[in-house]
Scaffold this active site. Sequence first.
Site, PDB file in Angstrom:
ATOM      1  N   ASP A 114      15.952  69.010 -73.568  1.00  0.00           N
ATOM      2  CA  ASP A 114      14.603  68.464 -73.592  1.00  0.00           C
ATOM      3  C   ASP A 114      14.257  69.632 -74.840  1.00  0.00           C
ATOM      4  O   ASP A 114      13.184  70.148 -74.398  1.00  0.00           O
ATOM      5  CB  ASP A 114      14.606  68.293 -72.446  1.00  0.00           C
ATOM      6  CG  ASP A 114      12.910  67.607 -73.096  1.00  0.00           C
ATOM      7  OD1 ASP A 114      12.564  66.657 -73.907  1.00  0.00           O
ATOM      8  OD2 ASP A 114      11.992  67.280 -72.116  1.00  0.00           O
TER       9      ASP A 114
ATOM     10  N   GLY B 141       3.803  65.709 -65.646  1.00  0.00           N
ATOM     11  CA  GLY B 141       3.118  66.852 -64.790  1.00  0.00           C
ATOM     12  C   GLY B 141       2.057  67.227 -65.197  1.00  0.00           C
ATOM     13  O   GLY B 141       2.573  67.339 -66.649  1.00  0.00           O
TER      14      GLY B 141
ATOM     15  N   LEU C  37      -3.799  73.220 -68.874  1.00  0.00           N
ATOM     16  CA  LEU C  37      -3.032  73.825 -69.975  1.00  0.00           C
ATOM     17  C   LEU C  37      -2.646  72.983 -70.444  1.00  0.00           C
ATOM     18  O   LEU C  37      -1.793  72.922 -72.077  1.00  0.00           O
ATOM     19  CB  LEU C  37      -2.236  74.826 -69.604  1.00  0.00           C
ATOM     20  CG  LEU C  37      -2.959  76.721 -69.360  1.00  0.00           C
ATOM     21  CD1 LEU C  37      -1.486  77.102 -68.596  1.00  0.00           C
ATOM     22  CD2 LEU C  37      -3.537  76.937 -69.644  1.00  0.00           C
ATOM     23  N   GLY C  38      -1.424  71.306 -70.616  1.00  0.00           N
ATOM     24  CA  GLY C  38      -0.995  70.721 -70.860  1.00  0.00           C
ATOM     25  C   GLY C  38      -0.762  69.063 -69.443  1.00  0.00           C
ATOM     26  O   GLY C  38      -1.182  69.759 -68.566  1.00  0.00           O
TER      27      GLY C  38
END
Length: 463
Positions: A164, A54, A48-49
Amino acid sequence: MREADVTGLDMDMVSPRTTRDTLERDVPVIRLENDVELREIYQFGRKLGQGSFGVVYEATHIETQTKWAIKEVCRPAAGSSKVKMLGHEINILKQVNHDCIIHLKEVYDTAKMIYLVTELCAGGELNQLLQRKKVFTEDETRHIIRSLADAVVYLHKRDIVHRDLKLENILVKNSVDDDGRINIKVTDFGLSVQTGGVGIENIMTEACGTLIYMAPEMMSGRGYSQWCDLWSIGVVMYMLLCGEPPFVSRTKTNLLEEIMNKEVTFNQSIWATVSDAAKNVLTCLLRVEPAYRMSANQLLENPWITGDTNVPAIPSNVLEMMRDHMEEEESKRALTLEELSLTSSEDALDAPPVPKEASTETDSNYTAKIKESHDSLQQEKCKNSSETPGTPPPTTQAHASVKPTTQSSAKQRRPQEKKDFSTGQKPASDFSKADDQGPSASSKTRNGTRKLLASCKTNSHSE
């Protein structure tokens, strides 16, 4: 496979629980012998990303056939900064329980890897959706920003600062809901911190995050607080509405300079279709000085968010209200001083106003009138002091050209002086006194005035 202590991972992977009065959810932290055991529980699917911290995969729980997202993190070296980051993320996710914040289901700890199992957001990252849509409508943006602000209010009440917030860390739960709105989830709390409050001892100094989303104070070196999250919300909102960041530059140095010194602008043609209310919100969010920046609560209550068009636009915070009030008072004071400079001599003599067309006084007569006003006021002070019991009346000789001031005229002036004080104006007598005691603007002016006064005396004696 065994369950680890739910208060934290081994080897201090999770920092100790704070003494804050915050209830943690029951999120199990499970120890596995190796990574193969996790594949017996979950079937991994598409990626997914991926970030510097990570990789996130879609995964299916084999027993229940429910879909989840699993964040796979390489086990950091003991004592490294990533250990603290991972510990902060797990501790914070164990505490929060909000519809607009990603839900942590469980954590798996192996010899080499750490796995965070969270709810799956099928819509992917908000950044990916923006790339496909190019821009969002104002209604779509309003719903996203309302949800984002609601999540930040929840975090800030618990003294959690995300630090963030960006399009990549905002997930789309589903493509759209039944009403056509986009529902989001805030994720990635690796850089988040939980402070002890808003006191000066809890000011943060570490610069972190992605530059185009970072608040100016984070790069100044002077310290910052939770208001940095509101700047990031402003950047996200700006990009949703026009497809570009508010500050763009070819070099990192120039970008940093623009963020810290340049005000937000709305030059692209797309802004002609955006309401002034939305632009006002952006202006309040993207304030370089955090003291003048809109808070998350104020954002939620803003008429652009609530849709209440009857509520007038108000300053973003108390400091701005104070500044506006001071500017208004200074403007009034400047006007009052200008008016008094033109009328103070006439007010002191209780003379009726003279139309401009009929006024043909020469400079010498005008100077004489000022002198008469001063002498008249001095006579009034002497008479007032003579009325005081036990005080001998002073002997004062008035100028030959000045008529003695009667007691009734003094009483007639007092109400006028009182009125001047009530309107914030300085009474004419005070200005005359200040003119008498204060230094002259130049020696030429002082000498010229003396000559004019001497001429007036000569003329009055000759009459």
